[in-house]
Write an enzyme that holds these catalytic residues in place. Structure first.
Site, PDB file in Angstrom:
ATOM      1  N   ASP A   1     -34.037  -8.779 -76.234  1.00  0.00           N
ATOM      2  CA  ASP A   1     -33.261 -10.067 -76.095  1.00  0.00           C
ATOM      3  C   ASP A   1     -33.957 -11.061 -77.178  1.00  0.00           C
ATOM      4  OD1 ASP A   1     -36.543  -9.764 -75.725  1.00  0.00           O
ATOM      5  OD2 ASP A   1     -36.042 -10.458 -73.791  1.00  0.00           O
TER       6      ASP A   1
ATOM      7  N   ASP B   1     -37.457 -13.314 -78.023  1.00  0.00           N
ATOM      8  CA  ASP B   1     -38.736 -14.044 -76.850  1.00  0.00           C
ATOM      9  C   ASP B   1     -38.704 -15.051 -77.509  1.00  0.00           C
ATOM     10  OD1 ASP B   1     -38.334 -11.484 -75.030  1.00  0.00           O
ATOM     11  OD2 ASP B   1     -38.982 -10.755 -76.383  1.00  0.00           O
TER      12      ASP B   1
ATOM     13  N   ASP C   1     -36.064 -15.031 -73.367  1.00  0.00           N
ATOM     14  CA  ASP C   1     -37.432 -15.673 -72.645  1.00  0.00           C
ATOM     15  C   ASP C   1     -38.037 -16.961 -73.570  1.00  0.00           C
ATOM     16  OD1 ASP C   1     -36.636 -13.518 -70.794  1.00  0.00           O
ATOM     17  OD2 ASP C   1     -38.421 -12.134 -71.915  1.00  0.00           O
TER      18      ASP C   1
HETATM   19  P1  TTP Z   1     -40.014  -7.688 -74.029  1.00  0.00           P
HETATM   20  O1  TTP Z   1     -38.819  -8.716 -74.450  1.00  0.00           O
HETATM   21  O2  TTP Z   1     -39.414  -7.525 -72.874  1.00  0.00           O
HETATM   22  O3  TTP Z   1     -39.697  -6.068 -75.139  1.00  0.00           O
HETATM   23  P2  TTP Z   1     -39.983  -6.661 -76.582  1.00  0.00           P
HETATM   24  O4  TTP Z   1     -39.372  -7.687 -77.460  1.00  0.00           O
HETATM   25  O5  TTP Z   1     -41.185  -5.868 -77.107  1.00  0.00           O
HETATM   26  O6  TTP Z   1     -38.690  -5.694 -77.063  1.00  0.00           O
HETATM   27  P3  TTP Z   1     -37.025  -5.844 -76.807  1.00  0.00           P
HETATM   28  O7  TTP Z   1     -37.038  -5.960 -78.366  1.00  0.00           O
HETATM   29  O8  TTP Z   1     -36.465  -4.805 -76.811  1.00  0.00           O
HETATM   30  O9  TTP Z   1     -36.792  -6.927 -76.293  1.00  0.00           O
HETATM   31  O10 TTP Z   1     -41.340  -8.350 -74.090  1.00  0.00           O
HETATM   32  C1  TTP Z   1     -42.174  -8.554 -74.887  1.00  0.00           C
HETATM   33  C2  TTP Z   1     -43.433  -8.695 -74.748  1.00  0.00           C
HETATM   34  O11 TTP Z   1     -43.822  -9.763 -74.354  1.00  0.00           O
HETATM   35  C3  TTP Z   1     -44.807  -7.264 -73.932  1.00  0.00           C
HETATM   36  O12 TTP Z   1     -45.227  -7.127 -75.070  1.00  0.00           O
HETATM   37  C4  TTP Z   1     -44.648  -7.302 -72.382  1.00  0.00           C
HETATM   38  C5  TTP Z   1     -44.460  -8.916 -72.769  1.00  0.00           C
HETATM   39  N1  TTP Z   1     -44.456 -10.065 -71.329  1.00  0.00           N
HETATM   40  C6  TTP Z   1     -45.168 -10.769 -70.807  1.00  0.00           C
HETATM   41  O13 TTP Z   1     -46.694 -10.715 -71.602  1.00  0.00           O
HETATM   42  N2  TTP Z   1     -44.993 -11.226 -69.500  1.00  0.00           N
HETATM   43  C7  TTP Z   1     -44.025 -10.630 -68.634  1.00  0.00           C
HETATM   44  O14 TTP Z   1     -43.271 -11.256 -67.058  1.00  0.00           O
HETATM   45  C8  TTP Z   1     -43.212  -9.777 -69.343  1.00  0.00           C
HETATM   46  C9  TTP Z   1     -41.969  -9.737 -69.080  1.00  0.00           C
HETATM   47  C10 TTP Z   1     -42.886  -9.693 -70.725  1.00  0.00           C
HETATM   48 MN    MN Z   2     -37.410  -8.966 -76.152  1.00  0.00          MN
HETATM   49 MN    MN Z   3     -38.288 -10.456 -73.061  1.00  0.00          MN
END
Ligand code: TTP
Ligand code: MN
Ligand code: MN
Ligand code: MN
Length: 399
Positions: A204, A206, A323
């Site tokens: 995703d 973020d 996100d």
């Molecule tokens: P992710 O987007 O799930 O993971 P990522 O970006 O490291 O990996 P990817 O490249 O596959 O997307 O989560 C990012 C960070 O956000 C992770 O360190 C945990 C944090 N987080 C929260 O703090 N609260 C939440 O509710 C969620 C979903 C994530």
């Molecule tokens: Mn992510």
């Molecule tokens: Mn995420």
């Protein structure tokens, strides 16, 4: 003997937040095996085992050379008997029998397929599997009513299971920036998650949004979402309002990893031309038509499916999970640290804070239980300093 093992231990400290872990992994053959067992444990409601495998994998990720002999592992932390057995198996036979067995098991395959649907967690998948549902067609034929998230997840299954590239992340960043600037000029947008750590792909994208004037960010998310919706950029969204101030347990006791920021879990409709736009500004429009085609329709190259599948993939956009999180500026450094990851790095930071420093760390604040007070910080560097840790930049938090 004792001195020697102490020496090795001091080279690889036991908390992942004490180590520098880049994306350069010299031991993928082992870490892939351990990660798969971690994933299987997490999908099977065995979080303790999951963390143990994650910690073992993280130690190997931090090594600067490939492991070719078990003796190299002497004195390393976090390597339990089970993990060592897996590593030994891989060293001696090129693969771990337990990993291969798990990969081929109907249960694991079904759990992967079903939790691959956005909105479906391990619990739901488990329940469906017990009812004999192992595949997407079986789910569609079943009488189960899916919630809104799951319906969107099923509808965009292929897109959402295709990794998001950095170029796509940047294109979405431009859209988000436009949305935020239209509804609150002066607001700031920061790329967080895996892309901030330098990953080239992710599941995703973020973003963390704040405003330099405390309080101006209140109520921002619904406005951003309305703007995006009016322009047709959202296929799905669920916004959760900030519940931090009204929560009775207070910031000092984060009861779970979940924070309480105003946030939005969404599925973006990313037009293919938006992506080209980003690419062209980077490469000064040198693309040949072939290049553009290859870049924008990767599914055509890889997909061996039917003609109708290929035609369906010719749609001029693709679904991407996004996100969005909004934080007040006073909590920005904590939110930034908490949302940059990796998940294991975050978990280890909180464990270090609690077990070694008698502090409670969340994505909102840091509380010192000894002094009975909150420790303020306006940068990640200050938080590491409060925690008595050497500063680790995002690109070295890939534990
Ligand atoms: P992710 O987007 O799930 O993971 P990522 O970006 O490291 O990996 P990817 O490249 O596959 O997307 O989560 C990012 C960070 O956000 C992770 O360190 C945990 C944090 N987080 C929260 O703090 N609260 C939440 O509710 C969620 C979903 C994530
Ligand atoms: Mn992510
Ligand atoms: Mn995420
Ligand atoms: Mn190295």
């Amino acid at each position: 003997q004792v001195d020697e093992s102490k020496e090795v231990e001091s080279i690889v400290p036991s908390y992942a937040c004490q180590r520098r872990t880049t994306l350069e992994n010299h031991n993928t053959v082992f870490t892939d095996a351990l990660s798969l067992l971690a994933e299987n444990a997490e999908l099977s409601d065995e979080d303790g085992r999951g963390v143990a495998f994650r910690r073992a994998a993280a130690v190997l990720k931090a090594l600067h050379s490939p492991v070719i002999d078990l003796l190299q592992l002497r004195g390393l932390p976090c390597l339990g008997g089970h993990s060592l057995r897996v590593i030994k198996d891989v060293l001696e036979h090129g693969a771990s029998s337990e990993v291969e067995c798990t990969k081929q098991s109907e249960r694991f395959k079904a759990l992967k397929v079903l939790t691959g649907i956005f909105g479906v967690g391990a619990k739901t998948a488990e329940r469906w599997i017990r009812e004999g549902i192992h595949s997407l067609p079986q789910l569609q034929d079943s009488a189960h009513t899916l919630n809104r998230a799951q319906q969107a997840g099923l509808e965009h299954y292929d897109d959402l299971n295709q990794p998001v590239t950095k170029a796509e992340g940047d294109a979405i960043g431009e859209i988000v920036e436009k949305a935020v600037m239209s509804v609150l000029p002066g607001a700031q947008i920061t790329l967080i998650g895996g892309f901030r750590r330098g990953k080239l792909t992710g599941h995703d994208v973020d973003f963390l949004i704040t405003h330099p004037e405390e309080g101006r960010e209140v109520g921002l998310m619904p406005k951003v979402v309305s703007w995006l919706e009016s322009k047709g950029f959202l296929l799905y969204q669920k916004t959760t309002r900030n519940s931090y101030l009204e929560s009775k347990d207070g910031p000092a006791r984060p009861s779970s990893n979940m924070d309480r920021f105003e946030r939005c879990y969404s599925i973006f409709k990313l037009p293919e031309d938006a992506k080209e736009g980003t690419k062209q500004t980077e490469t000064l429009t040198e693309d040949t038509p072939e290049d553009t085609c290859r870049l924008t329709t990767p599914s055509l190259v890889k997909d061996e499916g039917s003609e109708s599948t290929k035609r369906a993939n010719l749609k001029p956009w693709r679904a991407v999970r996004v996100d969005l999180v909004v934080s007040p500026i006073s909590q920005f450094a904590f939110a930034l640290l908490g949302w940059t990851g990796s998940k294991l790095f975050e978990r280890e930071l909180r464990r270090w804070a609690g077990h070694e420093k008698a502090m409670s760390l969340s994505s909102h604040a840091l509380y010192d239980n000894t002094q009975s007070k909150y420790l303020r910080a306006s940068s990640e560097e200050e938080i590491f300093a409060h925690l008595g840790l050497e500063y680790i930049p995002p690109s070295e938090r890939n534990a």
